[in-house]
Design a protein around this motif. Sequence first.
Motif, PDB file in Angstrom:
ATOM      1  N   ARG A  38      -1.016   9.850  14.031  1.00  0.00           N
ATOM      2  CA  ARG A  38      -1.270  11.101  13.102  1.00  0.00           C
ATOM      3  C   ARG A  38      -2.276  10.918  12.235  1.00  0.00           C
ATOM      4  NH1 ARG A  38       2.938  14.496  11.173  1.00  0.00           N
ATOM      5  NH2 ARG A  38       2.212  15.617   9.440  1.00  0.00           N
ATOM      6  N   GLY A  41      -5.314  12.214  13.952  1.00  0.00           N
ATOM      7  CA  GLY A  41      -5.272  13.479  13.934  1.00  0.00           C
ATOM      8  C   GLY A  41      -5.787  13.983  12.668  1.00  0.00           C
ATOM      9  N   ALA A  42      -5.495  13.380  11.409  1.00  0.00           N
ATOM     10  CA  ALA A  42      -5.864  13.740  10.114  1.00  0.00           C
ATOM     11  C   ALA A  42      -7.432  13.576  10.154  1.00  0.00           C
ATOM     12  CB  ALA A  42      -5.193  13.226   9.178  1.00  0.00           C
ATOM     13  N   ALA A  44      -9.501  14.001  12.496  1.00  0.00           N
ATOM     14  CA  ALA A  44     -10.433  15.161  12.989  1.00  0.00           C
ATOM     15  C   ALA A  44     -10.083  16.250  12.147  1.00  0.00           C
ATOM     16  CB  ALA A  44      -9.700  15.436  14.475  1.00  0.00           C
ATOM     17  N   ASP A  45      -9.046  16.416  11.715  1.00  0.00           N
ATOM     18  CA  ASP A  45      -8.560  17.630  10.802  1.00  0.00           C
ATOM     19  C   ASP A  45      -9.424  17.767   9.631  1.00  0.00           C
ATOM     20  OD1 ASP A  45      -7.114  19.536   9.470  1.00  0.00           O
ATOM     21  OD2 ASP A  45      -5.983  17.693   8.484  1.00  0.00           O
ATOM     22  N   ALA A  46      -9.890  16.477   8.783  1.00  0.00           N
ATOM     23  CA  ALA A  46     -10.423  16.288   7.642  1.00  0.00           C
ATOM     24  C   ALA A  46     -11.998  16.174   7.886  1.00  0.00           C
ATOM     25  CB  ALA A  46      -9.909  15.169   6.784  1.00  0.00           C
ATOM     26  N   ALA A  47     -12.136  16.261   9.101  1.00  0.00           N
ATOM     27  CA  ALA A  47     -13.713  16.007   9.477  1.00  0.00           C
ATOM     28  C   ALA A  47     -14.647  16.646   8.543  1.00  0.00           C
ATOM     29  CB  ALA A  47     -13.983  15.848  10.712  1.00  0.00           C
ATOM     30  N   SER A 207      -5.510  14.209  -1.563  1.00  0.00           N
ATOM     31  CA  SER A 207      -4.652  13.933  -0.695  1.00  0.00           C
ATOM     32  C   SER A 207      -3.314  13.506  -1.156  1.00  0.00           C
ATOM     33  CB  SER A 207      -5.083  12.965   0.391  1.00  0.00           C
ATOM     34  OG  SER A 207      -6.463  13.260   0.979  1.00  0.00           O
ATOM     35  N   ARG A 212      -0.469  14.445   1.381  1.00  0.00           N
ATOM     36  CA  ARG A 212      -0.921  13.999   2.717  1.00  0.00           C
ATOM     37  C   ARG A 212      -1.547  12.664   2.999  1.00  0.00           C
ATOM     38  NH1 ARG A 212      -3.501  18.209   5.898  1.00  0.00           N
ATOM     39  NH2 ARG A 212      -3.577  16.605   7.406  1.00  0.00           N
ATOM     40  N   ASP A 214      -1.400  10.701   5.504  1.00  0.00           N
ATOM     41  CA  ASP A 214      -2.175  10.361   6.316  1.00  0.00           C
ATOM     42  C   ASP A 214      -3.712  10.439   6.120  1.00  0.00           C
ATOM     43  OD1 ASP A 214      -1.965  12.973   6.119  1.00  0.00           O
ATOM     44  OD2 ASP A 214      -1.795  13.700   8.029  1.00  0.00           O
ATOM     45  N   ARG A 215      -4.161  11.470   5.349  1.00  0.00           N
ATOM     46  CA  ARG A 215      -5.289  11.409   5.021  1.00  0.00           C
ATOM     47  C   ARG A 215      -5.897  10.515   3.923  1.00  0.00           C
ATOM     48  NH1 ARG A 215      -7.514  17.594   3.623  1.00  0.00           N
ATOM     49  NH2 ARG A 215      -7.396  18.445   5.585  1.00  0.00           N
TER      50      ARG A 215
END
Lengths: 255, 338
Positions: A38, A41-42, A44-47, A207, A212, A214-215
């Motif tokens: 996860r 994933g975070a 990539a998502d926060a990139a 975050s 968040r 994960d962030r």
Amino acid sequence: MARRWLPPGLLLAALVGAWEGWVVLRHTPAYVLPSPGRVAGAFADAAPLLPAHVAATASEAVAGLVIGAVAGAAIAVAVASVPLVRRVLEPLLVASQTVPMIVLAPLLVLWFGIGTTPKVVVVALITFFPVAVSTAAGLAGADPELLDLVRSMGAGPAATLRTVRFPAAVPAFFSGLRIAAAYAVAGAVVGELVAAEHGLGVFINRSRSSFRVDRIFVAVVIVAALSALLFALVGLAGRLAAPWHHANRPAEEAP
Amino acid sequence: MTAAAVAVRGLAHRFSRGNRVTAALDGVDVAVAPGELVSVVGPSGCGKSTLLKVLAGVLVPSAGTARIGGHDVVGRPGRAAYMPQRDLLLPWRRAMENATLGCELDGLPRGQARLLAAPLFERFGLAGFERAWPSELSGGMRQRLALLRTFLLPREAVLLDEPFGALDAITRRQMVDWLQDIWLDDRRASLFVTHDVEEALVLADRVVVLSARPGRVRTVVPVPFPRPRAPELVTDLGFVALRRTVMAALAPYATEEGSSEQGASEEGARGPGVEPMRHDGPMPHDRPMRDDGDRGRGSGDGERGAIDQAGVDRGDGDDGRSGTGGPRRTGVGPDRRG
């Protein structure tokens, strides 16, 4: 190379695997402990958000480290060459390290605003000390017989510093600087956590307020990676600045 | 004759460590004439290195005077080319920069210093190693580089403190022969400190024998063999006899020249290596104030003191002793890095 990195790599992989297993088996909610998958994933998502924050933190860390290194070296020269300065400064320097940065950071923000300055100051305050201590030891540790030799050739105090004391202290300076580099990024983040517009500290704060977790882990990983990178760069600079120190010698282990 | 190039008179020095006071030297007189090589031998701890440090200007003795070329050098470095006991190369300078260190400190531009040093690398067996770090050189090469650095310095006197002490016996023997060649080209007044009697005799015009701590001059032995001296000289009967003389003077129970029986028994009772002087309380550094005024260059002859040259024949081109081999001029040092 493989021999050197394989054992810690395996341990790290095992720890990450255990973490993943723990989260999956215990059904830990993601707002408490996200799984490594996860977190990835975070990432990539926060990139798209990250480069600005990373740039801010990295530049604060580097600027603070440079200032801390220069200040630390200057203090070391003063302490090593003037006995009175040594007597006055040494206890104060040690005492200064007992003040926790986390307490000092809000004050610095109060004085210098929420811009880059207080973070650079925090980093400089953290990093000057290992540099000063290590460099002072290096300057004082110059071989007394070498000093006699250059004095016998007619060298005065300034020439002695230039030809023997400074070069003799270069490896010590860099080993202090490496320790300092490891703390520099964390110092900048501490400053940003108090108040800032950009930086990984800001990213962590945001975050956290949006749960968040994960962030937050993403930020932690980046802080660690940045610290390691800075540490390695300082090590490389040390090798370039003191090639004799590493000639015909096995690579030194990190402290 | 000209004044002594190196003149030491009444030199005494005491070290204090805490309450303990150790006498290193006690009333030592040594003189070196221009173009003369004098060896100083003595047991460990007899103050040989102290003597050289005083002449190098880096150690202020408790008492006595030290002059080089008529100039007072006590506490005033820069008159002698001094090579300390260890090779003491600066690890952060490549071989060439190590060689030119003294010239640079003299204010000579780097380029010019290099021009002076470059031809000597061949002569000192270091050609091709100009860019090497000291840590990449063998022990013999490091010593030769330190010697190169020393001889490159434009000074009136050369002071060598056990330059081969750290080398193995074979390398050492080769280095002695080689140093003789180097010195014959140079012919500067030199003091060569060693604890190796053979080395001292092969190299020197005179050998000064010091007693155990506190170092006093036991005797001065002139070495009459013509130069260049071949390695085989050490088996020459005359050489062996001289060697016996020096060794007898070095023996712990030997008397000082002209000293009384009582002095000898005192020495014997103490034995070598024992610290004979022990004071409680602080030790005054009783070196008298400098008196440049009343002892100028003019009175140099008087300073030669008790141990003037004892009629040593130092004929330059005189290699009449064909039995000991002709002049060798190898030009390149004996060992190469393995």
